[in-house]
Write a protein that holds these residues in place. Structure first.
Motif, PDB file in Angstrom:
ATOM      1  N   GLU A 122       0.498  -1.384  -0.141  1.00  0.00           N
ATOM      2  CA  GLU A 122      -0.407  -0.282  -0.324  1.00  0.00           C
ATOM      3  C   GLU A 122       0.850   0.779  -0.008  1.00  0.00           C
ATOM      4  O   GLU A 122       0.712   1.898  -0.722  1.00  0.00           O
ATOM      5  CB  GLU A 122      -1.119   0.057   1.551  1.00  0.00           C
ATOM      6  N   ASN A 123       2.029   1.229   0.572  1.00  0.00           N
ATOM      7  CA  ASN A 123       2.479   2.258   0.876  1.00  0.00           C
ATOM      8  C   ASN A 123       3.454   2.451  -0.795  1.00  0.00           C
ATOM      9  O   ASN A 123       3.368   4.105  -1.604  1.00  0.00           O
ATOM     10  CB  ASN A 123       3.815   1.820   1.492  1.00  0.00           C
ATOM     11  N   ILE A 124       3.733   1.859  -1.421  1.00  0.00           N
ATOM     12  CA  ILE A 124       4.138   1.490  -3.100  1.00  0.00           C
ATOM     13  C   ILE A 124       3.084   2.629  -3.742  1.00  0.00           C
ATOM     14  O   ILE A 124       2.957   3.506  -4.614  1.00  0.00           O
ATOM     15  CB  ILE A 124       4.522   0.366  -3.496  1.00  0.00           C
ATOM     16  N   ALA A 125       1.851   2.023  -4.031  1.00  0.00           N
ATOM     17  CA  ALA A 125       0.568   2.379  -3.929  1.00  0.00           C
ATOM     18  C   ALA A 125       0.693   3.274  -4.410  1.00  0.00           C
ATOM     19  O   ALA A 125       0.473   4.850  -4.691  1.00  0.00           O
ATOM     20  CB  ALA A 125      -0.326   1.390  -4.444  1.00  0.00           C
ATOM     21  N   ALA A 126       0.571   3.947  -2.530  1.00  0.00           N
ATOM     22  CA  ALA A 126       0.227   5.491  -2.260  1.00  0.00           C
ATOM     23  C   ALA A 126       0.696   6.194  -2.574  1.00  0.00           C
ATOM     24  O   ALA A 126       0.910   7.304  -3.192  1.00  0.00           O
ATOM     25  CB  ALA A 126       0.372   5.835  -0.893  1.00  0.00           C
ATOM     26  N   ALA A 127       2.299   6.156  -3.235  1.00  0.00           N
ATOM     27  CA  ALA A 127       3.742   7.293  -3.844  1.00  0.00           C
ATOM     28  C   ALA A 127       3.170   7.027  -5.775  1.00  0.00           C
ATOM     29  O   ALA A 127       2.976   8.006  -5.788  1.00  0.00           O
ATOM     30  CB  ALA A 127       4.812   6.445  -3.468  1.00  0.00           C
ATOM     31  N   ILE A 128       1.881   6.062  -5.392  1.00  0.00           N
ATOM     32  CA  ILE A 128       2.306   6.432  -7.446  1.00  0.00           C
ATOM     33  C   ILE A 128       0.692   7.177  -7.367  1.00  0.00           C
ATOM     34  O   ILE A 128       1.148   7.903  -8.376  1.00  0.00           O
ATOM     35  CB  ILE A 128       2.003   5.089  -8.078  1.00  0.00           C
ATOM     36  N   ALA A 129      -0.435   6.724  -6.230  1.00  0.00           N
ATOM     37  CA  ALA A 129      -1.924   7.650  -6.326  1.00  0.00           C
ATOM     38  C   ALA A 129      -0.858   9.452  -6.500  1.00  0.00           C
ATOM     39  O   ALA A 129      -1.222  10.125  -6.668  1.00  0.00           O
ATOM     40  CB  ALA A 129      -2.255   6.976  -5.322  1.00  0.00           C
ATOM     41  N   ASP A 130       0.006   9.478  -5.785  1.00  0.00           N
ATOM     42  CA  ASP A 130       0.515  10.723  -5.137  1.00  0.00           C
ATOM     43  C   ASP A 130       0.759  11.128  -6.507  1.00  0.00           C
ATOM     44  O   ASP A 130       0.997  12.584  -6.589  1.00  0.00           O
ATOM     45  CB  ASP A 130       1.602  10.978  -3.792  1.00  0.00           C
ATOM     46  N   ALA A 131       2.201  10.855  -7.190  1.00  0.00           N
ATOM     47  CA  ALA A 131       2.896  11.248  -8.214  1.00  0.00           C
ATOM     48  C   ALA A 131       1.466  11.592  -9.512  1.00  0.00           C
ATOM     49  O   ALA A 131       1.528  12.279 -10.293  1.00  0.00           O
ATOM     50  CB  ALA A 131       3.888   9.895  -8.721  1.00  0.00           C
ATOM     51  N   ALA A 132       0.816  10.696  -9.187  1.00  0.00           N
ATOM     52  CA  ALA A 132      -0.291  10.677 -10.621  1.00  0.00           C
ATOM     53  C   ALA A 132      -1.340  11.914 -10.434  1.00  0.00           C
ATOM     54  O   ALA A 132      -1.584  12.311 -11.343  1.00  0.00           O
ATOM     55  CB  ALA A 132      -1.050   9.222 -10.794  1.00  0.00           C
ATOM     56  N   PRO A 134      -1.655  15.599  -9.205  1.00  0.00           N
ATOM     57  CA  PRO A 134      -0.938  16.639 -10.227  1.00  0.00           C
ATOM     58  C   PRO A 134      -1.597  16.539 -11.377  1.00  0.00           C
ATOM     59  O   PRO A 134      -1.719  17.790 -11.740  1.00  0.00           O
ATOM     60  CB  PRO A 134       0.814  16.863  -9.785  1.00  0.00           C
ATOM     61  N   PHE A 135      -1.579  15.713 -12.324  1.00  0.00           N
ATOM     62  CA  PHE A 135      -1.723  15.110 -13.412  1.00  0.00           C
ATOM     63  C   PHE A 135      -2.951  15.135 -14.122  1.00  0.00           C
ATOM     64  O   PHE A 135      -3.729  15.299 -14.748  1.00  0.00           O
ATOM     65  CB  PHE A 135      -0.909  13.973 -14.114  1.00  0.00           C
ATOM     66  N   GLY A 136      -4.279  14.975 -12.321  1.00  0.00           N
ATOM     67  CA  GLY A 136      -5.109  15.083 -13.534  1.00  0.00           C
ATOM     68  C   GLY A 136      -5.568  13.811 -14.188  1.00  0.00           C
ATOM     69  O   GLY A 136      -6.372  13.841 -14.972  1.00  0.00           O
ATOM     70  N   VAL A 137      -4.542  12.439 -13.806  1.00  0.00           N
ATOM     71  CA  VAL A 137      -5.542  11.374 -14.672  1.00  0.00           C
ATOM     72  C   VAL A 137      -5.959   9.814 -14.184  1.00  0.00           C
ATOM     73  O   VAL A 137      -5.089   9.617 -12.824  1.00  0.00           O
ATOM     74  CB  VAL A 137      -4.461  11.029 -16.002  1.00  0.00           C
ATOM     75  N   PRO A 138      -6.294   9.528 -14.606  1.00  0.00           N
ATOM     76  CA  PRO A 138      -6.653   8.036 -13.296  1.00  0.00           C
ATOM     77  C   PRO A 138      -4.990   7.119 -13.670  1.00  0.00           C
ATOM     78  O   PRO A 138      -4.316   7.349 -14.572  1.00  0.00           O
ATOM     79  CB  PRO A 138      -8.189   7.013 -14.861  1.00  0.00           C
ATOM     80  N   VAL A 139      -5.213   6.090 -13.162  1.00  0.00           N
ATOM     81  CA  VAL A 139      -4.028   5.007 -13.258  1.00  0.00           C
ATOM     82  C   VAL A 139      -4.797   3.871 -13.751  1.00  0.00           C
ATOM     83  O   VAL A 139      -5.228   3.060 -13.080  1.00  0.00           O
ATOM     84  CB  VAL A 139      -3.829   5.507 -11.830  1.00  0.00           C
ATOM     85  N   LEU A 140      -4.101   2.897 -14.140  1.00  0.00           N
ATOM     86  CA  LEU A 140      -4.172   1.342 -14.993  1.00  0.00           C
ATOM     87  C   LEU A 140      -3.563   1.064 -13.659  1.00  0.00           C
ATOM     88  O   LEU A 140      -2.594   0.906 -13.010  1.00  0.00           O
ATOM     89  CB  LEU A 140      -3.564   0.830 -15.887  1.00  0.00           C
ATOM     90  N   GLY A 141      -4.391  -0.711 -13.108  1.00  0.00           N
ATOM     91  CA  GLY A 141      -4.193  -1.077 -12.450  1.00  0.00           C
ATOM     92  C   GLY A 141      -5.091  -2.449 -12.215  1.00  0.00           C
ATOM     93  O   GLY A 141      -5.672  -2.637 -12.966  1.00  0.00           O
ATOM     94  N   MET A 142      -4.986  -3.162 -11.418  1.00  0.00           N
ATOM     95  CA  MET A 142      -5.910  -4.711 -11.033  1.00  0.00           C
ATOM     96  C   MET A 142      -6.959  -4.125  -9.650  1.00  0.00           C
ATOM     97  O   MET A 142      -6.370  -3.811  -8.719  1.00  0.00           O
ATOM     98  CB  MET A 142      -4.722  -6.143 -10.526  1.00  0.00           C
ATOM     99  N   ALA A 143      -7.976  -4.737 -10.176  1.00  0.00           N
ATOM    100  CA  ALA A 143      -8.941  -4.509  -9.270  1.00  0.00           C
ATOM    101  C   ALA A 143      -8.737  -5.810  -7.834  1.00  0.00           C
ATOM    102  O   ALA A 143      -7.899  -6.409  -8.293  1.00  0.00           O
ATOM    103  CB  ALA A 143     -10.350  -5.235 -10.026  1.00  0.00           C
ATOM    104  N   PHE A 144      -9.098  -5.477  -6.631  1.00  0.00           N
ATOM    105  CA  PHE A 144      -8.803  -7.004  -5.761  1.00  0.00           C
ATOM    106  C   PHE A 144      -7.662  -6.480  -5.208  1.00  0.00           C
ATOM    107  O   PHE A 144      -7.527  -7.564  -4.508  1.00  0.00           O
ATOM    108  CB  PHE A 144      -9.619  -7.840  -6.105  1.00  0.00           C
ATOM    109  N   THR A 145      -6.527  -5.558  -5.645  1.00  0.00           N
ATOM    110  CA  THR A 145      -5.285  -5.291  -4.833  1.00  0.00           C
ATOM    111  C   THR A 145      -5.103  -4.408  -4.390  1.00  0.00           C
ATOM    112  O   THR A 145      -5.693  -3.256  -4.351  1.00  0.00           O
ATOM    113  CB  THR A 145      -4.426  -5.268  -6.028  1.00  0.00           C
ATOM    114  N   ALA A 146      -3.722  -3.685  -4.085  1.00  0.00           N
ATOM    115  CA  ALA A 146      -3.925  -2.400  -2.987  1.00  0.00           C
ATOM    116  C   ALA A 146      -3.382  -0.807  -4.350  1.00  0.00           C
ATOM    117  O   ALA A 146      -4.283  -0.307  -3.885  1.00  0.00           O
ATOM    118  CB  ALA A 146      -2.164  -2.496  -2.855  1.00  0.00           C
ATOM    119  N   HIS A 147      -3.539  -1.888  -5.015  1.00  0.00           N
ATOM    120  CA  HIS A 147      -4.188  -0.998  -6.551  1.00  0.00           C
ATOM    121  C   HIS A 147      -5.971   0.386  -5.890  1.00  0.00           C
ATOM    122  O   HIS A 147      -5.362   1.583  -6.292  1.00  0.00           O
ATOM    123  CB  HIS A 147      -4.159  -1.247  -8.238  1.00  0.00           C
ATOM    124  N   GLU A 148      -5.830  -0.664  -6.409  1.00  0.00           N
ATOM    125  CA  GLU A 148      -7.806  -0.432  -6.502  1.00  0.00           C
ATOM    126  C   GLU A 148      -7.730   0.469  -5.110  1.00  0.00           C
ATOM    127  O   GLU A 148      -8.737   1.538  -4.931  1.00  0.00           O
ATOM    128  CB  GLU A 148      -8.924  -1.148  -6.488  1.00  0.00           C
TER     129      GLU A 148
END
Length: 241
Positions: A122-132, A134-148
């Motif tokens: 979850e910490n790595i996923a949160a870092a990716i979310a924080d980076a994404a 400011p760009f105002g776009v969605p992120v591709l990932g897998m449902a039923f994981t920390a991505h979601e």
């Protein structure tokens, strides 16, 4: 909504090329363009953006761990803050070329080992979310994981993804191999259609696990990738709206 086809693309370097990007483009909806850390260079990034623009393909950034020799498919011990900076740097580089061509950044999709690490940590996923963010776009990932769970908690839209050319293990985790095995186009298409209709995939242990997706990935370095993408695109177009 029709399931889209996405492809990790623009993954050459210098004089070296990996996959047939020009042949893939007519069969895909989303291009995940390598940003220089696992593959690509400035000229290839710009060339790939232009190619996608000509075909009307939406473009997203495909940031990676800094591991060109391992093609970004080797996990690393890395602090979340550094992950956020690495992703910001790579997305920003691609966005410069998109801006130059008048093309919008459509999404972000972590590459390889970074994608797998974010699915579990979850910490790595949160870092990716924080980076994404400011760009105002969605992120591709897998449902039923920390991505979601993490992206949702951070207010980032998830585009749930399924893989046509990779196996899932007994727990439903994606098996991220450094070199992709050949897959029969008909087999890959049948698996995608089953995931779309029944929302399950058969794992390497022989049992079904739940999946949910609105886009399906075909890797450009999978053998027969163009044939897989072409057959898959034809099958998806024939489905009722």
């Amino acid at each position: 909504m029709r399931m889209t086809v996405n492809c990790d693309i623009g993954e050459g370097f210098g004089l070296y090329r990996l996959g047939n990007d020009a042949a893939m483009m007519p069969h895909i909806d989303l291009a995940n363009v390598a940003c220089g850390f696992h593959a690509s260079d400035p000229s290839i990034m710009h060339e790939t953006v232009r190619l996608a623009k000509r075909h009307g393909v939406k473009v997203g950034a495909h940031p990676s761990l800094p591991d060109m020799q391992g093609f970004g498919r080797r996990a690393m011990v890395i602090a979340p803050a550094e992950v956020a900076d690495l992703v910001t740097y790579q997305v920003g580089a691609l966005k410069a070329f998109l801006d130059a061509e008048g093309v919008a950044l459509n999404h972000v999709k972590p590459h390889g080992a970074l994608y797998g690490m974010a699915a579990r940590d979850e910490n790595i996923a949160a870092a990716i979310a924080d980076a994404a963010r400011p760009f105002g776009v969605p992120v591709l990932g897998m449902a039923f994981t920390a991505h979601e769970t993490v992206y949702k908690g951070k207010g980032i839209e998830l585009i749930p993804e399924f893989y046509a050319d990779l196996e899932y293990d007994g727990d439903g985790n994606l098996i991220l191999s450094r070199v992709h095995d050949a897959v029969e186009p008909s087999k890959a298409t049948a698996r995608v259609l089953r995931a779309l209709r029944e929302h399950v995939v058969r794992t390497t242990s022989g049992r079904d696990v739940a999946v949910r997706a609105t886009t399906v990935c075909v890797h450009s370095d999978t053998p027969a990738a163009v044939a897989i993408a072409a057959e898959l695109a034809r099958a998806l177009r024939q489905l009722p709206a």
